[in-house]
Design an enzyme around this catalytic site. Sequence first.
Site, mmCIF file in Angstrom:
data_model
loop_
_atom_site.group_PDB
_atom_site.id
_atom_site.type_symbol
_atom_site.label_atom_id
_atom_site.label_comp_id
_atom_site.label_asym_id
_atom_site.label_seq_id
_atom_site.Cartn_x
_atom_site.Cartn_y
_atom_site.Cartn_z
ATOM 1 N N CYS A 288 0.847 -1.208 0.000
ATOM 2 C CA CYS A 288 0.000 0.000 0.000
ATOM 3 C C CYS A 288 0.871 1.242 0.000
ATOM 4 O O CYS A 288 0.824 2.039 -0.916
ATOM 5 C CB CYS A 288 -0.939 -0.038 1.193
ATOM 6 S SG CYS A 288 -2.155 -1.344 0.962
ATOM 7 N N HIS B 112 -9.669 5.989 2.078
ATOM 8 C CA HIS B 112 -11.034 5.513 2.318
ATOM 9 C C HIS B 112 -11.328 5.153 3.768
ATOM 10 O O HIS B 112 -10.421 4.907 4.563
ATOM 11 C CB HIS B 112 -11.333 4.301 1.416
ATOM 12 C CG HIS B 112 -10.265 3.251 1.463
ATOM 13 N ND1 HIS B 112 -9.250 3.159 0.531
ATOM 14 C CD2 HIS B 112 -10.025 2.255 2.355
ATOM 15 C CE1 HIS B 112 -8.457 2.151 0.832
ATOM 16 N NE2 HIS B 112 -8.901 1.582 1.946
ATOM 17 N N SER C 252 -10.964 -5.100 7.689
ATOM 18 C CA SER C 252 -11.454 -5.895 6.556
ATOM 19 C C SER C 252 -10.301 -6.651 5.918
ATOM 20 O O SER C 252 -9.328 -6.028 5.473
ATOM 21 C CB SER C 252 -12.094 -4.980 5.506
ATOM 22 O OG SER C 252 -13.237 -4.361 6.054
#
Length: 283
Positions: free
Chosen positions: A160, A221, A282
């Site tokens: 990421c 997000h 998640s």
Amino acid sequence: MKQYLELCQRIVDEGQWVENKRTGTRCLTVINADLEYDVANNQFPMITTRKSYYKAAIAELLGYLRGYDSAAQFREIGCKTWDANANDNNAWLNNPNRKGEDDMGRVYGVQGRGWQRPDGSTLDQLSKVINNLKNGIDDRGEIITFYNPGEFELGCLRPCMHTHTFSLLGDTLYLTSYQRSCDVPLGLNFNQIQCFVLLALVAQITGHKAGKAYHKIANAHIYENQLELMRDVQLTREPFASPQLKINPEIKSLEDIETWVTRDDFEVTGYQCHEAIQYPFSV
Ligand SMILES: Nc1nc(=O)c2c([nH]1)NC[C@@H]1CN(c3ccc(C(=O)N[C@@H](CCC(=O)O)C(=O)O)cc3)CN21
Ligand SMILES: O=c1ccn([C@H]2C[C@H](O)[C@@H](COP(=O)(O)O)O2)c(=O)[nH]1
């Protein structure tokens, strides 16, 4: 802290819902965020509107710098953040390249320390950068990148925060870090700390002053199941002043980082924070 809260508020106010196939959870999303951290003045960017587990974030960074490829290695140095991606994600569990329990595959530090060349030899990106900086050299390509699209199927997750560029201006070292995807309630809390520590640590072992760390994020997000806690709890709290970070001055080389440094060589002073918030994760 202000810039973090402004980003969270911007996502809440202006974000658009985006479905996410990998996790099955949709995200409120904005594109482009520019953050910066004042390492020169030791304004340590720890979140104060909830309790932040900075030692786990630093341990994760140490694991990347050492080229770890197993969640067990991360656990041993005090960081559990890779357990789920290594062991609970179906796509990775069914991937024939996974070598068993805790294997993360060719992610992050594996690319940073052992980028595979076509002739079978490997390239240690981190050593090259550290050696150049130690000798006062900035060739305008002091870049460490974990992003290797040709090997994505060999790892449990695409990196990421994927690229770090170091720049020397006189005797001051700067860092620009790029992130393609950012879980703002959970991941960014760690990533802010990691940008700061990466610059402070590399400045220390290469003999330079640290300047600023610039952090550039493409997709930022908040997962749907995190939104209520962010909007109705974390964003209603007043931040406290930034704490300071003290790094053990005995850390003098990349070899020290590889061999004996632990998360306890990093101490924070002046940290005042609000109560912990447990955000859902998640996988
Ligand atoms: N969905 C998702 N978000 C992420 O931020 C993320 C991933 N996946 N996968 C790879 C890594 C792992 N990262 C993680 C994973 C877990 C925490 C976490 O649970 N943090 C808690 C407590 C940490 C602790 O007790 O040590 C927190 O409250 O910050 C943070 C970052 C960041 N990355
Ligand atoms: O350092 C990290 C590592 C991961 N994340 C977050 C960003 C996303 O929410 C997930 C990765 O999912 P992709 O589907 O691969 O984008 O992990 C983070 O914020 N920081």
